[in-house]
Design an enzyme around this catalytic site. Structure first.
Site, mmCIF file in Angstrom:
data_model
loop_
_atom_site.group_PDB
_atom_site.id
_atom_site.type_symbol
_atom_site.label_atom_id
_atom_site.label_comp_id
_atom_site.label_asym_id
_atom_site.label_seq_id
_atom_site.Cartn_x
_atom_site.Cartn_y
_atom_site.Cartn_z
ATOM 1 N N SER A 1 13.215 -43.531 -6.774
ATOM 2 C CA SER A 1 13.495 -44.135 -8.079
ATOM 3 C C SER A 1 12.187 -44.385 -8.818
ATOM 4 C CB SER A 1 14.240 -45.472 -7.914
ATOM 5 O OG SER A 1 14.398 -46.076 -9.184
ATOM 6 N N VAL B 1 5.552 -46.966 -5.693
ATOM 7 C CA VAL B 1 4.993 -45.696 -5.219
ATOM 8 C C VAL B 1 5.511 -44.535 -6.069
ATOM 9 C CG1 VAL B 1 4.796 -44.114 -3.253
ATOM 10 C CG2 VAL B 1 4.673 -46.584 -2.872
ATOM 11 N N CYS B 2 6.790 -44.568 -6.438
ATOM 12 C CA CYS B 2 7.361 -43.501 -7.271
ATOM 13 C C CYS B 2 6.692 -43.467 -8.644
ATOM 14 C CB CYS B 2 8.864 -43.697 -7.426
ATOM 15 S SG CYS B 2 9.772 -43.690 -5.878
ATOM 16 N N ASP B 3 6.450 -44.644 -9.201
ATOM 17 C CA ASP B 3 5.754 -44.786 -10.473
ATOM 18 C C ASP B 3 4.368 -44.138 -10.366
ATOM 19 O OD1 ASP B 3 5.483 -47.027 -13.033
ATOM 20 O OD2 ASP B 3 3.626 -46.371 -12.072
ATOM 21 N N THR C 1 4.507 -40.231 -9.930
ATOM 22 C CA THR C 1 4.844 -39.503 -11.156
ATOM 23 C C THR C 1 3.698 -39.549 -12.153
ATOM 24 O OG1 THR C 1 7.158 -40.018 -10.725
ATOM 25 C CG2 THR C 1 6.604 -39.253 -12.942
#
Length: 165
Positions: free
Chosen positions: A52, A57-59, A62
């Site tokens: 998500s 970490v996803c932020d 990306t």
């Protein structure tokens, strides 16, 4: 074996290997428009998979690939796939200033997750992973991150793309 904060999780689908033909998938570019692997024919594809965009970490993952995108040339497309709704992806990209990575949503039928072996059965989210697919749709690099909360090897993924460009 895949884990979330040290606890085992179950991934649904086949494990993709270097040299495999990239499986087709259908995901949403926005609420009404679907895209598939064929929509990126002839391009080198770095597919960054995140659970998500609204997690730390996803932020970071990306944003990192968005920074790298400009350096990779016009024949490379970076796709970030999650099960976040297309509305949430667009909101996040606008707030984060992410404009070089294409965000795609697997929310509707988990087609990507099942085809690439990254669908987390327990959460119906996608496991953090990276796939580099060449212009002929052959998989050239794969990283299934073992612990969902850890970062992928950014440098190795970027080097795999550069070797094809």
């Amino acid at each position: 074996m895949a884990t979330f904060k040290g606890n085992p999780i179950t991934l649904v689908g086949p494990q993709i290997k270097v040299g495999d033909k990239a499986p087709n998938f259908t995901v949403n570019k926005n609420l009404l428009q679907e895209v598939s692997l064929a929509d990126y024919a002839g391009k080198i594809k770095l597919i960054s998979v995140v659970p998500s965009l609204d997690t730390g970490v996803c932020d970071q993952q990306t944003r990192r690939f968005n920074e790298e995108a400009a350096k990779l040339g016009d024949n490379v497309v970076i796709l970030t796939i999650s099960v976040d709704l297309p509305f949430a992806q667009a909101r996040w990209c606008g707030a984060a200033g992410v404009d070089k990575v294409e965000t795609l949503s697997d929310y509707k039928n988990r087609s990507f997750g099942q085809a690439y072996g990254v669908l987390i059965q327990e959460f119906q989210l996608l496991m953090r992973s990276i796939f580099v697919v060449d212009a002929d749709d052959t998989v050239r690099y794969v990283e299934y991150v073992g612990e969902m909360t850890e970062h992928p090897n950014y440098e190795a993924a970027i080097e795999a793309v550069k070797a094809l460009a």
